[in-house]
Design an enzyme around this catalytic site. Structure first.
Site, short mmCIF file in Angstrom:
data_model
loop_
_atom_site.label_atom_id
_atom_site.label_comp_id
_atom_site.label_asym_id
_atom_site.label_seq_id
_atom_site.Cartn_x
_atom_site.Cartn_y
_atom_site.Cartn_z
CG HIS A 160 10.23 27.32 0.10
ND1 HIS A 160 10.38 28.68 -0.07
CD2 HIS A 160 11.33 26.90 0.77
CE1 HIS A 160 11.53 29.07 0.47
NE2 HIS A 160 12.12 28.01 0.99
CB SER A 281 -20.32 17.60 -3.40
OG SER A 281 -20.89 17.98 -4.65
CE LYS A 287 -15.74 18.13 -4.07
NZ LYS A 287 -14.48 18.81 -4.25
CD GLU A 294 -13.31 24.37 2.06
OE1 GLU A 294 -13.79 25.07 1.16
OE2 GLU A 294 -13.58 23.17 2.19
#
Ligand code: ARG
Length: 462
Positions: A160, A281, A287, A294
């Site tokens: 979980h 970024s 970043k 992704e």
């Protein structure tokens, strides 16, 4: 036939097709990717036609040389594909005609585009299965390397996405090696099943020419000719299997991708990705984004979409060939390209990724990850029934939580107040490292079990 009508089939036509008809009908924009396999099929067919005396040896020789010229023109990029010629089959045949004249017209004896395209696509998908399996192997090797390096690094195992029990980094990596093995085996099964040759089924019913289907099948590396001509031209289940198997691979990779996204976040810091597999970024200088992970995650949608797309094309299609089947190719091509890309990207990411053993250990030691070890200790050392041990441990966790402590930080008196059977020995099982070391059951997370698996897989993958 007027000049407008298609030279390859326009005998009974007065006029050429409307521009829209041509646009919806043409597949040359994408099926040119079948060129090499189409020519291989034609070479095998022509050789068989000569061997069976259906065409002369000299015609076969002219066809062979012409086809090889066409192939080299296509490979060097000098071939001019024409939309008016619809597809790769007619583009090649029409050009062959220009190169060698009359004998070209004999190539299509005892053949139809229906068995031709079914053969081409089988050959293409077969190669793709091999390529995907090779890509999977490379990724498995990268995972095994990670597993070996971190066979005894403890990390939290989750259920979980809540801390469950400590596991080892190596064990986590090896879980994906196993999943990918089933993926490779699924692609291998599909490959074996698809390895039958449709060529010679002709339009749908076979032919009255004395063809030798065993000869063409074996020349093209198939195990045997397909036994039913209708089935041979009508089915694309081999493409569906490839797409379904690819979707499962992608689904597995998307889970690892998601873990990499989570693990590389500032909140987790379990791993850092290399510069080669991160992006910055344009506005936030701090970043380091896991874009590759992704995109691996996202391309699953595309691959599964291709599978759903072709399933939808196939359902309810009456036998045998319908032009609907032309829509098989783009789904297969797009899924295959995406699959190769995600496999390569994942391999690169996994190879370059570095896990931080200190961060992993710290995380593994928090969140009461060794509660089960404590309950097991009460069963083993104090003879408690597991349910009672579970209940006592639950009360200890609540006590620790109330004091903002980990289990090992409770005093012996505090522990004894929950269950009198507890002794100081219990501390031996409260550490994450001793927890993983104790999980020596077959398939368990103990470093020694992981190392055995690493050795086994090194051998298998070498
Ligand atoms: N381009 C067609 C396809 O991909 C080739 C087969 C055409 N057959 C036909 N009967 N029109 O399916």
């Amino acid at each position: 036939m007027t000049d407008d009508a298609n030279k390859m089939w326009g005998g009974r036509f007065e006029a050429g097709p409307d521009a829209i008809m041509e646009a919806i009908n043409a597949s040359i924009g994408f099926d040119q990717r079948l060129a090499r396999h189409d020519i291989e099929g034609s070479l095998a067919h022509a050789a068989m036609l000569a061997a069976t005396g259906i065409i002369t040896d000299s015609d076969a020789k002219a066809i062979r040389e012409g086809l090889l010229t066409v192939l080299s023109e296509i490979e060097t990029g000098t071939f001019r594909f024409q939309v008016a010629l619809e597809d790769i089959h007619m583009n090649i045949e029409s050009h062959l005609q220009k190169l060698i004249g009359t004998p070209a017209g004999r190539l299509h004896t005892a053949r139809s585009r229906n068995d031709q395209v079914a053969t081409d696509l089988r050959l293409w998908v077969r190669d793709q299965c091999d390529a995907a399996i090779a890509g999977i192997r490379a990724l498995q090797r990268a995972l095994v390397d990670q597993a070996e390096a971190g066979a005894d690094w403890v990390m939290p195992g989750f259920t979980h996405l809540q801390t469950a029990q400590p596991v080892t980094w190596g064990h986590h990596m090896m879980a994906y090696v196993e999943m990918l093995e089933r993926d490779a085996s699924r692609l291998g099964d599909a490959r074996n099943r698809m390895n039958e040759c449709p060529l010679g089924a002709c339009a749908l019913a076979g032919t009255s020419f004395p063809i030798d289907r065993d000869a063409t099948a074996s020349a093209l590396g198939f195990d045997r000719p397909m036994a039913n001509s209708l089935d041979a031209v009508a089915d694309r289940d081999f493409a569906l299997e490839f797409l379904a198997a690819s979707a499962i691979v992608a689904t597995h990779l998307s889970r690892l991708a998601e873990e990499i996204v989570i693990w590389s976040s500032a909140q987790f810091r379990f791993v850092s990705l290399s510069d080669r597999y991160s992006t910055g970024s344009s506005i936030m200088p701090q970043k380091r984004n896991p874009d590759a992970a992704e995109l691996v995650r996202a391309k699953t949608g595309r691959i599964l979409g291709s599978a759903v797309g072709l399933f939808t094309v196939m359902k309810g299609l009456a036998l045998a060939y319908s032009k609907d089947l032309q829509e098989d190719k783009e789904q297969v091509f797009d899924a295959a390209d995406s699959l190769m890309l995600v496999l390569a990207a994942m391999e690169g990411m996994v190879r370059d990724m570095s896990a931080d053993p200190d961060v992993l250990t710290a995380a593994a030691s928090s969140g009461y990850s060794t509660s089960t070890d404590l309950a097991d200790w009460l069963v083993r050392e104090a003879g408690l029934p597991f349910r009672e041990a579970h209940e006592a441990t639950g009360r200890l966790v609540a006590m620790a939580e109330a004091e903002n402590k980990e289990l090992q930080e409770l005093t012996l008196e505090q522990m004894k107040s929950v269950h009198k059977a507890i002794t100081d020995q219990v501390r031996d099982v409260l550490g994450a490292e001793s927890s993983v070391r104790s999980r020596t059951s077959f398939g368990g997370t103990a470093p020694e079990r992981v190392r055995e698996q690493v050795v086994l897989w090194r051998e298998r993958l070498s």
